[in-house]
Design a protein around this motif. Structure first.
Motif, PDB file in Angstrom:
ATOM      1  N   GLU A  46       0.887  -1.284   0.079  1.00 10.81           N
ATOM      2  CA  GLU A  46      -0.037  -0.067   0.048  1.00 10.81           C
ATOM      3  C   GLU A  46       0.892   1.343   0.029  1.00 10.81           C
ATOM      4  N   LYS A 203      -8.687   4.060   8.494  1.00 11.30           N
ATOM      5  CA  LYS A 203      -9.827   4.056   8.381  1.00 11.30           C
ATOM      6  C   LYS A 203     -10.748   5.414   8.638  1.00 11.30           C
ATOM      7  N   LYS A 230      -4.529   3.296  -1.019  1.00  9.51           N
ATOM      8  CA  LYS A 230      -4.162   2.320  -2.138  1.00  9.51           C
ATOM      9  C   LYS A 230      -5.370   2.377  -3.188  1.00  9.51           C
ATOM     10  N   GLU A 231      -6.387   2.822  -2.863  1.00  8.75           N
ATOM     11  CA  GLU A 231      -7.585   2.915  -3.774  1.00  8.75           C
ATOM     12  C   GLU A 231      -7.102   3.903  -4.898  1.00  8.75           C
ATOM     13  N   SER A 272     -12.235  -0.458 -10.834  1.00 13.36           N
ATOM     14  CA  SER A 272     -11.866   0.164  -9.493  1.00 13.36           C
ATOM     15  C   SER A 272     -10.547  -0.782  -8.849  1.00 13.36           C
ATOM     16  N   TYR A 273     -10.108  -0.456  -7.803  1.00  8.81           N
ATOM     17  CA  TYR A 273      -9.053  -1.071  -7.274  1.00  8.81           C
ATOM     18  C   TYR A 273      -9.475  -2.350  -6.303  1.00  8.81           C
ATOM     19  N   ASP A 274     -10.703  -2.303  -5.857  1.00 15.86           N
ATOM     20  CA  ASP A 274     -11.018  -3.437  -5.041  1.00 15.86           C
ATOM     21  C   ASP A 274     -11.612  -4.414  -6.159  1.00 15.86           C
ATOM     22  N   GLU A 275     -12.004  -4.180  -7.156  1.00 14.25           N
ATOM     23  CA  GLU A 275     -12.514  -4.995  -8.186  1.00 14.25           C
ATOM     24  C   GLU A 275     -11.130  -5.480  -8.811  1.00 14.25           C
ATOM     25  N   LEU A 277      -8.286  -6.066  -7.282  1.00 12.81           N
ATOM     26  CA  LEU A 277      -7.722  -7.096  -6.194  1.00 12.81           C
ATOM     27  C   LEU A 277      -8.520  -8.248  -5.979  1.00 12.81           C
ATOM     28  N   SER A 278      -9.942  -8.202  -5.987  1.00 13.83           N
ATOM     29  CA  SER A 278     -10.627  -9.368  -5.806  1.00 13.83           C
ATOM     30  C   SER A 278     -10.859 -10.377  -6.744  1.00 13.83           C
ATOM     31  N   LYS A 287      -4.541 -11.686  -0.187  1.00 16.90           N
ATOM     32  CA  LYS A 287      -4.523 -10.174  -0.752  1.00 16.90           C
ATOM     33  C   LYS A 287      -3.479  -9.592  -0.429  1.00 16.90           C
ATOM     34  N   GLN A 291      -1.631  -7.362  -3.507  1.00 15.21           N
ATOM     35  CA  GLN A 291      -1.239  -5.850  -3.200  1.00 15.21           C
ATOM     36  C   GLN A 291       0.327  -5.793  -3.580  1.00 15.21           C
TER      37      GLN A 291
END
Length: 386
Positions: A46, A203, A230-231, A272-275, A277-278, A287, A291
Motif C-alpha cells: 500500500e 479508516k 491504495k484505492e 476500481s481497485y477493489d475489483e 484486487l478481488s 490479498k 497488493q
C-alpha cells in the motif's frame, strides 16, 4: 550509550507506537533509539497515508532519535525480505545493541525455537511444506502447518521470526528483544480505549476528531493534510498493466504460476481497485501478496533485483540532538555509505539502481497527491528536529 533499533512503518505514528518505543527502551535499558522506516510504499503493498518526511518528523518529535529509510526494494516486499533488509541496515550501522519488536505473547523463546527450525529444516518439515503447497495453501500458511506448533502466526510474530532469522544469517551481534502487543489487533478497524491499530486510524482519518485521542499531537497535525490510499492507485495500475506485455509482467518479482495472464485479463474488465484486487486474489495468492505484486508491477521491481542483493546505503530522513551524536558514531563504524544529500553522494552502480527505485517511488507517490510535482528526493534534506 546503548542503542535500540526499531523496524517501523509509522503509517501513521500512533499511541501504540509510542508505547512500543518507550517499552523497548525500558526493556533493553537503552538510552537512544534508531527507527528504520518504510518510505512511500509499504510491506502490505500500500502507499503510505502521508509522505515519508512527514512521518519521520512525527517519529522524532515523539521520541525517536534517528529515522533511516528502508529502501523501497525491501519496504514493499514479503516478511522475509522486509525483515532481512531492515536487520541488515541496523547491523551495518555498527552501533545498535538491540532490536526490539512487538509480538502477540511477548515470548522470545518460542520465536527463537521456530527460527532455528527454519534455518535448519528437517526432512519431515520440508516434505510437509511441499505437501501443503501442493494442496494450494499460500506459503505462509503452508509453513505454519508444516511447523505444527501451538503458535499464532500473525503478522507481528511472523516478522519477529524473520528478524531473528536475519540476525542469525548475518551473524549479527545485535540482541533481539520483544514487547507483548497490547490492546488492538493490527487489523482491528475499531477505535476503542486510547490505543487503536494503524488500520483503524487510517479508516477513520477523514474525521480527525475521531482519531484525536489515539495519536500524539504531532500525528494529529500532519493528518490535517492530504491522505493517500491504495484505492488511489487504480488509474496508474490499470495503465501499467494494460500497456505491459505478458513477458514484462512475468519478470516482476513474485509473479509466478501464470499469474500474469490472470492479472492482464482482470485489468481489462474492471474499473476500481477493489475489483482488480478481488479478481486476482485466490487461496494461493492472498490479498496482501497480490497488493505487493501490484506495487511491484507499478514500480517495475523484477525478480533479478533480489539476486544476491542487500541494502546498499543508509538514507537519513530525520534526527534530533541525540540522533546527531549517533550519526557521528556511525560515520566511524558504518559499513555502508551514509546519504544526507543524494546530489553529492558517490555510489556504485548497484547502489545507484536501488536509490533510483526510491526516487521513482517518490515520484509515483506524488502523482497521488494534489500538487503532483516530483523531484522531492533531490530537494529535501534530513530534518533536524530541535
Amino acid at each position: 550509550m546503548k542503542v535500540v533499533g526499531l523496524v517501523t512503518e509509522y503509517n501513521p505514528f500512533h499511541n501504540g507506537h509510542l508505547y512500543h518505543l518507550e517499552a523497548s527502551k525500558k526493556e533493553t535499558q537503552s538510552d537512544c533509539s534508531i527507527a528504520v522506516m518504510s518510505g512511500h510504499f509499504l510491506q502490505r503493498g500500500e502507499p503510505a497515508i502521508v509522505d515519508k518526511w512527514s512521518r519521520a518528523k512525527v517519529a522524532v518529535e515523539s521520541g525517536v532519535d534517528l529515522v533511516i529509510e528502508i529502501p523501497t526494494l525491501y519496504a514493499c516486499s514479503s516478511a522475509e525480505y522486509f525483515a532481512y533488509g531492515s536487520a541488515y541496515l541496523l547491523n551495518a550501522l555498527g552501533i545498535v545493541d538491540h532490536i526490539c519488536f512487538g509480538s502477540e505473547d511477548g515470548k522470545l523463546e518460542t520465536i527463537d525455537e521456530i527460527t532455528d527450525k527454519l534455518l535448519s529444516p528437517s526432512k519431515e518439515f520440508q516434505d510437509d511444506l511441499k505437501k501443503f503447497l501442493r494442496n494450494g495453501h499460500s506459503f505462509p500458511r503452508a509453513r505454519s502447518l508444516a511447523l505444527n506448533m501451538d503458535f499464532e502466526f500473525k503478522a507481528n510474530n511472523i516478522l519477529g521470526i524473520e528478524y531473528i532469522k536475519a540476525l542469525k544469517t548475518l551473524k549479527s551481534p545485535i540482541t533481539p528483544a520483544t514487547i507483548k502487543r497490547i490492546h488492538s489487533d493490527y487489523l482491528d478497524e475499531n477505535l476503542k480505549g486510547t490505543i487503536a491499530s494503524a488500520t483503524a486510524i487510517r479508516k477513520h482519518a477523514s474525521n480527525l476528531e475521531d482519531i484525536k485521542s489515539f495519536v500524539p499531537t504531532a500525528t494529529y497535525d500532519i493528518m490535517k493534510h492530504h491522505h493517500v490510499y491504495k484505492e488511489d492507485l487504480i488509474d496508474l495500475l490499470l495503465y501499467k498493466i494494460r500497456t505491459s506485455t505478458l513477458q514484462q509482467m512475468r519478470e516482476i518479482h513474485d509473479v509466478s504460476e501464470g499469474l500474469e495472464h490472470k492479472i492482464k485479463k482482470v485489468a481489462e474488465r474492471v474499473s476500481s481497485y477493489d475489483e482488480l484486487l478481488s479478481g486476482i486474489v485466490s487461496k494461493r495468492f492472498t490479498k496482501t501478496r497480490v497488493q505487493r505484486i501490484l506495487v511491484k508491477l507499478l514500480l517495475n521491481i523484477r525478480k533479478d533485483d533480489f539476486i544476491e542483493n542487500h541494502p546498499r546505503y543508509i538514507r537519513i530522513l530525520a534526527f534530533n540532538d541525540n540522533g546527531k551524536t549517533l550519526i557521528k558514531r556511525m560515520k566511524k563504524t558504518c559499513t555502508l555509505p551514509i546519504i544526507t544529500n543524494i546530489n553529492k553522494i558517490q555510489l556504485d552502480d548497484d547502489a545507484k539502481e536501488m536509490l533510483n527505485l526510491d526516487i521513482t517511488a517518490t515520484n509515483i507517490y506524488k502523482l497521488l497527491t494534489p500538487d503532483k510535482i516530483g523531484g522531492d528526493d533531490y530537494l529535501k534534506q534530513p530534518l533536524n528536529i530541535k
